[in-house]
Write a protein that holds these residues in place. Sequence first.
Motif, PDB file in Angstrom:
ATOM      1  N   GLY A 157       1.163   9.228   4.968  1.00 40.66           N
ATOM      2  CA  GLY A 157       1.771   8.051   5.572  1.00 40.66           C
ATOM      3  C   GLY A 157       1.356   7.854   7.007  1.00 40.66           C
ATOM      4  O   GLY A 157       2.143   7.409   7.846  1.00 40.66           O
ATOM      5  N   ILE A 158       0.075   8.149   7.313  1.00 40.39           N
ATOM      6  CA  ILE A 158      -0.381   8.127   8.708  1.00 40.39           C
ATOM      7  C   ILE A 158      -0.765   6.733   9.202  1.00 40.39           C
ATOM      8  O   ILE A 158      -0.924   6.520  10.391  1.00 40.39           O
ATOM      9  N   ALA A 159      -0.954   5.777   8.265  1.00 40.99           N
ATOM     10  CA  ALA A 159      -1.383   4.427   8.643  1.00 40.99           C
ATOM     11  C   ALA A 159      -0.354   3.406   8.163  1.00 40.99           C
ATOM     12  O   ALA A 159       0.244   3.557   7.093  1.00 40.99           O
ATOM     13  N   THR A 160      -0.156   2.362   8.938  1.00 40.61           N
ATOM     14  CA  THR A 160       0.800   1.298   8.610  1.00 40.61           C
ATOM     15  C   THR A 160       0.059  -0.006   8.372  1.00 40.61           C
ATOM     16  O   THR A 160      -0.847  -0.361   9.127  1.00 40.61           O
ATOM     17  N   SER A 161       0.431  -0.718   7.306  1.00 40.33           N
ATOM     18  CA  SER A 161      -0.144  -2.039   7.045  1.00 40.33           C
ATOM     19  C   SER A 161       0.982  -3.002   6.686  1.00 40.33           C
ATOM     20  O   SER A 161       2.021  -2.596   6.162  1.00 40.33           O
ATOM     21  N   ALA A 162       0.763  -4.280   6.986  1.00 37.96           N
ATOM     22  CA  ALA A 162       1.763  -5.315   6.725  1.00 37.96           C
ATOM     23  C   ALA A 162       1.239  -6.276   5.675  1.00 37.96           C
ATOM     24  O   ALA A 162       0.100  -6.751   5.762  1.00 37.96           O
ATOM     25  N   GLY A 163       2.057  -6.571   4.659  1.00 32.18           N
ATOM     26  CA  GLY A 163       1.683  -7.513   3.616  1.00 32.18           C
ATOM     27  C   GLY A 163       1.989  -8.942   4.019  1.00 32.18           C
ATOM     28  O   GLY A 163       2.552  -9.208   5.083  1.00 32.18           O
ATOM     29  N   SER A 164       1.620  -9.884   3.159  1.00 33.54           N
ATOM     30  CA  SER A 164       1.849 -11.298   3.457  1.00 33.54           C
ATOM     31  C   SER A 164       3.331 -11.630   3.562  1.00 33.54           C
ATOM     32  O   SER A 164       3.718 -12.596   4.217  1.00 33.54           O
TER      33      SER A 164
END
Length: 261
Positions: free
Chosen positions: A181-188
């Motif tokens: 869980g080292i990277a964060t991404s945001a969805g639409s």
Amino acid sequence: MVIVAVAIAARMVDSGEPQGAPAGELQPFYLEASIQMDDASASIGTQPAGSSKPFATVHRSSQVRWRWQSRDLARIDIETFEPAADAGTDTLAWDGTSQWYYRHEDNTYTRSPLMPVPAGVSLRVRPWSFGVFIGPWYGAATTAEAFATELKTLSNNTTDVRVAGQDTILGRPVTVVEQTGIATSAGSSGNTTRSGTSRFWLDEERMVVMKQETDSGAQRFTVEVTRLDWNIPATANLQYSPPAGAKPADKGGSAGSLPTP
């Protein structure tokens, strides 16, 4: 910000076990490490939604050379080999009173006072990158479990960290610690998700990270110790002067930043 690397030269020179150092303190050492990286960060967001085409990646290759006498007297050279357009050597040095950073790309340097270490804080070595953890661990941890706890704390408790197994690197027994869980991404929709994994090969006896593998999706890299002269005589002159012709970063050059993912 660029991270650089070099092919692994699979050897380590070891001058013996620690002797005579107070508990938790290091004796002088010399370390070499290699980093290999495939970087797709420049391609993120450039493809149409739903495209299955792989992101274009840039391969980066360099070598770290770390001479250490004490927490405030050390030098790290990071020599880039690939891509060829970025070839050259950056230097980070602590000379007892100042911290220097030389950036070969524009032949500039910065010099700043050494930041004092707050009372009660354990800092075995001064960190030189917040993406690459290699060599002696800088925190207070003395076991793999405590190391895992410190990694989790550094992520503001947003990652999961566990002891994942045992291995051997260059003749030294190591414990593998996995962080997810080292990277964060945001969805639409605005919801965020966490992904990506880092693994650390930790020599618990010395509290030295011998290897790190990280895959954040945008970047994949491996950094591995290839030589470690441990507890060597403190004979090297680590006073630093920028190369001839180098300019202060605020006078004709950019400040730059340390190589880090």
